[in-house]
Design a protein around this motif. Structure first.
Motif, PDB file in Angstrom:
ATOM      1  N   UNK A   1       6.103  -0.466   3.566  1.00  0.00           N
ATOM      2  CA  UNK A   1       4.700  -0.175   3.294  1.00  0.00           C
ATOM      3  C   UNK A   1       4.554   1.097   2.466  1.00  0.00           C
ATOM      4  N   UNK A   2       5.333   2.112   2.817  1.00  0.00           N
ATOM      5  CA  UNK A   2       5.259   3.385   2.095  1.00  0.00           C
ATOM      6  C   UNK A   2       5.692   3.235   0.644  1.00  0.00           C
ATOM      7  N   UNK A   3       6.576   2.283   0.379  1.00  0.00           N
ATOM      8  CA  UNK A   3       7.090   2.095  -0.977  1.00  0.00           C
ATOM      9  C   UNK A   3       6.233   1.144  -1.809  1.00  0.00           C
ATOM     10  N   UNK A   4       5.180   0.581  -1.208  1.00  0.00           N
ATOM     11  CA  UNK A   4       4.344  -0.398  -1.891  1.00  0.00           C
ATOM     12  C   UNK A   4       3.053   0.244  -2.375  1.00  0.00           C
ATOM     13  N   UNK A   5       2.774   0.104  -3.674  1.00  0.00           N
ATOM     14  CA  UNK A   5       1.530   0.619  -4.244  1.00  0.00           C
ATOM     15  C   UNK A   5       0.482  -0.494  -4.213  1.00  0.00           C
ATOM     16  N   UNK A   6      -0.573  -0.276  -3.456  1.00  0.00           N
ATOM     17  CA  UNK A   6      -1.655  -1.244  -3.348  1.00  0.00           C
ATOM     18  C   UNK A   6      -2.973  -0.541  -3.632  1.00  0.00           C
ATOM     19  N   UNK A   7      -3.816  -1.191  -4.420  1.00  0.00           N
ATOM     20  CA  UNK A   7      -5.104  -0.614  -4.784  1.00  0.00           C
ATOM     21  C   UNK A   7      -6.229  -1.550  -4.383  1.00  0.00           C
ATOM     22  N   UNK A   8      -7.384  -0.954  -4.115  1.00  0.00           N
ATOM     23  CA  UNK A   8      -8.580  -1.711  -3.738  1.00  0.00           C
ATOM     24  C   UNK A   8      -9.670  -1.438  -4.761  1.00  0.00           C
ATOM     25  N   UNK A   9     -10.312  -2.503  -5.230  1.00  0.00           N
ATOM     26  CA  UNK A   9     -11.376  -2.382  -6.223  1.00  0.00           C
ATOM     27  C   UNK A   9     -12.593  -3.153  -5.725  1.00  0.00           C
TER      28      UNK A   9
ATOM     29  N   UNK B   1     -14.674 -10.672 -14.992  1.00  0.00           N
ATOM     30  CA  UNK B   1     -14.266  -9.305 -15.308  1.00  0.00           C
ATOM     31  C   UNK B   1     -14.855  -8.395 -14.245  1.00  0.00           C
ATOM     32  N   UNK B   2     -14.018  -7.529 -13.678  1.00  0.00           N
ATOM     33  CA  UNK B   2     -14.461  -6.600 -12.645  1.00  0.00           C
ATOM     34  C   UNK B   2     -14.201  -5.181 -13.132  1.00  0.00           C
ATOM     35  N   UNK B   3     -15.228  -4.345 -13.064  1.00  0.00           N
ATOM     36  CA  UNK B   3     -15.128  -2.959 -13.507  1.00  0.00           C
ATOM     37  C   UNK B   3     -15.231  -2.022 -12.305  1.00  0.00           C
ATOM     38  N   UNK B   4     -14.600  -0.867 -12.439  1.00  0.00           N
ATOM     39  CA  UNK B   4     -14.756   0.124 -11.386  1.00  0.00           C
ATOM     40  C   UNK B   4     -13.601   1.098 -11.320  1.00  0.00           C
ATOM     41  N   UNK B   5     -13.664   1.938 -10.318  1.00  0.00           N
ATOM     42  CA  UNK B   5     -12.608   2.931 -10.058  1.00  0.00           C
ATOM     43  C   UNK B   5     -11.838   2.472  -8.829  1.00  0.00           C
ATOM     44  N   UNK B   6     -10.597   2.047  -8.991  1.00  0.00           N
ATOM     45  CA  UNK B   6      -9.826   1.598  -7.821  1.00  0.00           C
ATOM     46  C   UNK B   6      -9.384   2.787  -6.974  1.00  0.00           C
ATOM     47  N   UNK B   7      -9.184   2.515  -5.717  1.00  0.00           N
ATOM     48  CA  UNK B   7      -8.674   3.567  -4.833  1.00  0.00           C
ATOM     49  C   UNK B   7      -7.335   3.119  -4.266  1.00  0.00           C
ATOM     50  N   UNK B   8      -6.392   4.039  -4.172  1.00  0.00           N
ATOM     51  CA  UNK B   8      -5.119   3.687  -3.546  1.00  0.00           C
ATOM     52  C   UNK B   8      -5.310   3.441  -2.051  1.00  0.00           C
TER      53      UNK B   8
END
Length: 228
Positions: free
Chosen positions: A155-163, A114-121
Motif C-alpha cells: 500500500x505504501x508503495x502504491x500511488x493512488x489519486x482521487x478526483x 472529460x473530468x477536470x479538477x485537482x486530484x488529491x493523493x
C-alpha cells in the motif's frame, strides 16, 4: 444523431471548461450518462504537467459514482510536489465509423467524458484499500475477493489519486451519417455505419501454474462477452 435530455435532478453543473461549444447537440448534462461512460471502461488518459512538460498518460481507474480513483505512477511525483495542479482525465469509447457520401461528413460514433479538477493523493490506508478495490473491481469484477489483497508495504508503495466528478463533460454521438437528405444523397454512393465491437477472449492460463487449476467462474464468465 441523438440529443440527450438531462434527467430531472441528475444534471451536471456546467462550467466554462465543460460548456459544449462545438457540436452542442452531442453534449449531455445527464449525470447518468457520465456514470454509464465511466462504468463501460477501465482505462483513462490523464493530462498532467510533469517536470514542465505536458503529458497524457494512460492509466487504469475506478469510479464509485462521486470520485474517480486512478493510478498515478508516472504522474505521482509531479502531482505530489504540486498539490494544486489541475488535471484533465478523459475516457473514450469508439462504437463505429460513420461513413458518409462525402469525406467531409465522415465521423465517429462514440461516448466520451472529460473530468477536470485537482486530484488529491490518497494516503489513508482504509481509503486506499477502498479505492484500489473500486479500481480492481472495475477492471475485473470479483477479483478483489479472489486474489490476495495488498499488505501495508505494498500500500505504501502504491500511488493512488482521487478526483471529484463534480466538474465533468459528456459527449455522445449515435446514428447514421448526416448527409442523407442533402445534395450528396443523389450521388448513388453507399453510406452508413461500420460498427466496432470489442469482446473478451478465452482466458489464457499462466504457464507457471503448477497444477491444472480451473479458471475462476468470475473470469470464465467474461469470455466472449462485450468489453464495453
Amino acid at each position: 444523431m441523438t440529443e440527450s435530455i438531462p434527467a430531472p435532478g441528475r444534471t451536471l453543473t456546467e462550467t466554462d471548461r465543460t460548456r459544449h461549444r462545438r457540436l452542442r447537440e452531442q453534449g449531455s448534462l445527464d449525470r447518468t450518462e457520465l456514470d454509464a461512460v465511466l462504468a463501460a471502461g477501465f482505462v483513462c488518459h490523464l493530462g498532467v504537467t510533469v517536470d514542465g512538460t505536458v503529458r497524457v498518460v494512460p492509466t487504469v481507474y475506478g469510479s464509485d459514482g462521486t470520485t474517480l480513483y486512478f493510478h498515478g505512477s508516472v504522474a505521482s511525483r509531479s502531482l505530489v510536489s504540486s498539490p494544486g495542479a489541475e488535471v484533465c482525465v478523459t475516457v473514450t469509447h469508439v462504437d463505429g465509423l460513420v461513413l458518409a457520401r462525402s469525406v467531409f461528413e465522415h465521423g465517429v460514433n462514440y461516448r466520451s467524458a472529460m473530468i477536470y479538477g485537482v486530484p488529491r493523493p490518497v494516503t489513508d490506508d482504509e481509503e486506499k484499500l477502498a479505492g484500489l478495490r473500486c479500481l480492481t473491481e472495475q477492471c475485473a469484477p470479483g477479483q478483489w475477493d479472489y486474489a490476495r489483497r495488498p499488505h501495508r508495504k505494498e500500500l505504501a508503495a502504491t500511488a493512488l489519486f482521487a478526483l471529484s466528478l463534480d466538474e465533468a463533460s459528456v459527449k455522445i454521438r449515435t446514428g447514421a451519417p448526416d448527409d442523407g437528405e442533402g445534395p450528396d444523397a443523389a450521388l448513388g454512393l453507399w453510406a452508413g455505419v461500420l460498427p466496432l465491437r470489442t469482446t473478451w477472449g478465452v482466458p489464457a492460463p499462466d504457464p507457471a501454474l503448477g497444477t491444472d487449476l480451473p479458471v475462476p467462474p468470475h473470469i470464465a464468465a467474461r469470455a466472449n462477452t462485450p468489453a464495453s
